[in-house]
Design a protein around this motif. Structure first.
Motif, short mmCIF file in Angstrom:
data_model
loop_
_atom_site.label_atom_id
_atom_site.label_comp_id
_atom_site.label_asym_id
_atom_site.label_seq_id
_atom_site.Cartn_x
_atom_site.Cartn_y
_atom_site.Cartn_z
N ASP A 232 0.83 -1.22 0.00
CA ASP A 232 0.00 0.00 0.00
C ASP A 232 0.86 1.26 0.00
O ASP A 232 0.46 2.29 -0.56
N LYS B 32 2.19 1.78 -3.42
CA LYS B 32 1.13 2.32 -4.28
C LYS B 32 1.16 3.85 -4.25
O LYS B 32 0.93 4.52 -5.27
N THR C 9 1.16 -5.14 -7.72
CA THR C 9 0.29 -6.22 -8.19
C THR C 9 0.97 -7.58 -8.07
O THR C 9 0.30 -8.60 -7.89
N LYS D 212 0.73 -8.19 -4.22
CA LYS D 212 -0.65 -8.23 -3.71
C LYS D 212 -1.61 -8.36 -4.90
O LYS D 212 -2.32 -7.43 -5.26
N THR E 151 -4.41 -9.59 -5.40
CA THR E 151 -5.86 -9.48 -5.19
C THR E 151 -6.30 -8.03 -4.96
O THR E 151 -7.47 -7.79 -4.65
N ASP E 152 -5.41 -7.08 -5.13
CA ASP E 152 -5.73 -5.67 -4.91
C ASP E 152 -6.32 -5.08 -6.18
O ASP E 152 -5.60 -4.72 -7.13
N ASN F 18 -7.74 -2.20 -6.71
CA ASN F 18 -7.36 -0.81 -6.92
C ASN F 18 -5.97 -0.70 -7.55
O ASN F 18 -5.73 0.15 -8.41
N ALA F 19 -5.05 -1.59 -7.16
CA ALA F 19 -3.71 -1.57 -7.73
C ALA F 19 -3.75 -1.92 -9.22
O ALA F 19 -3.06 -1.31 -10.04
N LYS G 251 -13.30 -6.98 -8.31
CA LYS G 251 -14.25 -6.08 -7.64
C LYS G 251 -15.49 -5.92 -8.50
O LYS G 251 -15.40 -5.41 -9.63
N GLN H 150 -5.46 5.02 2.61
CA GLN H 150 -4.76 4.05 3.45
C GLN H 150 -5.45 3.94 4.80
O GLN H 150 -6.10 4.85 5.24
#
Length: 315
Positions: free
Chosen positions: A93, A96, A119, A122, A124-125, A127-128, A156, A315
């Motif tokens: 995060d 990011k 990515t 993480k 599964t993010d 937003n990333a 999402k 965050q």
């Protein structure tokens, strides 16, 4: 000391130890609270003081970097992340935010590097993936952008921004039907009370580019109703009204756009051209002179679209 006094003393010691541990556990609690409350200037002052007395606190540097990013101070933000990274590697995060600083600076290759790292760490993010897609789009890597937006959408449900940007990427890939379908999906997902004007703007603009002016008007009028202070929408609506030969409405929309973005030279040129077409020569001349003046000072030429799709999730 009798047993009662010993127990009382022990209790006080435990409470004191617990309080001390709580303070040690999160010495940045007050700063985080200020950030969450939107008091960024106060949080910045507090964190500057803290890192001066605790220069080896990576977390303090990273939190200060995030605050500076929120204040749109990208270079200062990156300096704090660099300082903190000497003591601890930033988490995904935090990376990011580093990547988003580079977006703010227009350094898309660096942004791509760090969003790609996020990515990878993480996956599964959503937003990333979305932010990486935006970066790929800004790099004109539209096929890769499409892949990123599709990954975000898979992670999402009803991710309106990702669907809208998928449409933009299809448009730039010369796939207008896929683009229109994506924009319409982003509109449909908003239901009866929409809040995001961008899909309306993008679909209306695409229809206008195809000379489907009557179909474009309701989308652009909805976009301007949702975001009346966006000069790009007024500009696009003016184009459609002019194409329909509705010059008074076109003039009105251009005047609104100029009032909202007085530094955009192209808007002054368009308004001048509109005035000249309507026989208002003095007004036209003033707008042309303003256009020349702005161009000579290297002011913004394009009409801004004040929308921030590149920011990371809070965050």
């Amino acid at each position: 000391m009798n047993l009662g006094n010993k127990l009382a003393a022990l209790g006080l010691a435990i409470v004191s130890a617990a309080a001390a541990c709580q303070q040690i556990a999160d010495p940045l609690a007050e700063a985080r609270s200020l950030v969450n409350a939107g008091a960024l200037a106060k949080a910045e002052d507090l964190l500057h003081n803290y890192v001066q007395s605790h220069p080896a606190s990576a977390d303090a540097h990273f939190l200060l970097g995030y605050v500076l990013f929120r204040e749109q101070k990208a270079k200062e933000s990156l300096a704090e992340f660099t300082a903190g990274a000497k003591y601890k590697r930033p988490k995904p995060d935090e990376l990011k935010t580093v990547a988003s600083d580079y977006v703010m600076l227009g350094a898309y290759a660096d942004a791509d590097k760090w969003f790609s790292q996020v990515t990878a760490e993480k996956p599964t993010d959503a937003n990333a993936w979305y932010l990486l897609g935006r970066t790929k789009y800004n790099e004109s890597s539209f096929a890769e952008a499409i892949t990123c937006f599709q990954r975000a959408l898979a992670l999402k449900a009803r991710y309106i921004e990702a669907e809208n940007n998928l449409g933009l990427s299809w448009r730039e890939s010369n796939e207008p039907e896929k683009a229109k379908a994506a924009f319409q999906t982003a509109i449909d997902w908003q239901g009866d009370i929409p809040s995001d004007p961008q899909p309306f703007l993008n679909l209306g603009t695409l229809l206008a580019d195809e000379s489907a002016f009557d179909k474009a008007v309701p989308y652009l009028e909805k976009a301007v109703a949702l975001s009346p202070k966006n000069p790009r929408i007024h500009d696009e609506l003016a184009k459609v009204y002019e194409a329909q030969n509705n010059l008074p409405k076109a003039q009105s929309e251009l005047e609104k756009a100029v009032a909202l973005a007085p530094e955009a030279s192209e808007l002054h040129y368009k308004l001048g051209r509109m005035y000249r077409r309507e026989g208002m020569r003095d007004r036209a001349q003033r707008e042309f002179e303003l256009c020349d003046k702005l161009n000579s000072t290297h002011s913004s030429v394009e009409t801004p679209n004040p929308y921030l799709p590149d920011k990371p999730a809070p965050q």
